[in-house]
Design a protein around this motif. Structure first.
Motif, PDB file in Angstrom:
ATOM      1  N   VAL A  40       0.830  -1.212   0.000  1.00  0.00           N
ATOM      2  CA  VAL A  40       0.000   0.000   0.000  1.00  0.00           C
ATOM      3  C   VAL A  40       0.860   1.255   0.000  1.00  0.00           C
ATOM      4  N   TYR A  41       0.516   2.164  -0.896  1.00  0.00           N
ATOM      5  CA  TYR A  41       1.044   3.529  -0.873  1.00  0.00           C
ATOM      6  C   TYR A  41      -0.076   4.366  -0.256  1.00  0.00           C
ATOM      7  N   PRO A  42       0.165   5.055   0.872  1.00  0.00           N
ATOM      8  CA  PRO A  42      -0.912   5.739   1.595  1.00  0.00           C
ATOM      9  C   PRO A  42      -1.676   6.766   0.760  1.00  0.00           C
ATOM     10  N   VAL A  43      -2.992   6.701   0.865  1.00  0.00           N
ATOM     11  CA  VAL A  43      -3.870   7.599   0.107  1.00  0.00           C
ATOM     12  C   VAL A  43      -3.592   9.061   0.437  1.00  0.00           C
ATOM     13  N   GLY A  44      -3.302   9.342   1.707  1.00  0.00           N
ATOM     14  CA  GLY A  44      -3.113  10.723   2.147  1.00  0.00           C
ATOM     15  C   GLY A  44      -1.759  11.321   1.821  1.00  0.00           C
TER      16      GLY A  44
END
Length: 197
Positions: A40-44
């Motif tokens: 996962v690459y953070p959405v934020g």
């Protein structure tokens, strides 16, 4: 499980203890230690340009999906697999250089990446999977690998800006609706070995 952190819009980074056996964090992203998969690459994480760390071998399913701020991504030569929907809906993504090490580009990887302008698919890819570039309406140029055998269904469907494409002589199959809605495509030369169209 799958999509565990989907739509966590304020999530900016992951922090994992060094004692954790199975997972690690690198530059705020979540990584599986066993197969060096970027999970996962953070959405934020609102940066426009990102370089995936060296050593990553797999970009996981939906890893960057919906990251609308991302405009430019650099993928290291250690990456061999990009799983399904990895960059799905990254509308601002304009520049991607796929590494020569790549052997698999999954289904719908760049689906809806409407900002993508050009792409060169490495020679290790023999199949362009289902819906990989679906609705990439600003894609004007796609360079296909010399050993390509299959262009799957809907691969370039909705790429209304695609002006020309050279199909390699190795090509054998072109799937249903592969170039549907490619309004700017003026001509296509079908190679001799194509037996399914």
């Amino acid at each position: 499980g799958a999509n565990a952190f989907l739509n966590c819009s304020e999530l900016r980074s992951f922090s994992v203890s060094e004692k954790q056996k199975y997972f690690a964090s690198a530059d705020g992203i979540l990584v599986n230690k066993h197969d060096m998969k970027l999970i996962v690459y953070p959405v934020g994480k609102k940066i426009r340009s990102y370089t995936i760390p060296d050593g990553i071998r797999i970009i996981g399913e939906s890893a960057f999906s919906g990251r609308v701020a991302l405009e430019d991504i650099t993928i290291p030569e250690t990456v061999t697999i990009i799983e399904d929907r990895a960059f799905y809906g990254c509308k601002s993504l304009r520049c991607v250089t796929l590494p020569e090490s790549l052997v698999y580009l999954g289904k719908s990887v760049f689906h809806g990446c409407s900002g993508l302008e050009s792409i060169r698919i490495p020679d290790g890819i023999t199949t362009i999977e289902y819906s990989v570039f679906y609705a990439c309406r600003n894609l004007t140029k796609a360079i296909l690998p010399s050993a390509l055998k299959v262009i799957s269904a809907c691969a370039f469907s909705g790429c209304s800006g695609l002006e020309g494409i050279n199909l390699p002589t190795s090509l054998e199959e072109i799937g249903e609706s592969a170039f549907e809605g490619c309004r700017s495509l003026a001509s296509v030369s079908v190679p001799n070995h194509v037996h399914t169209l």
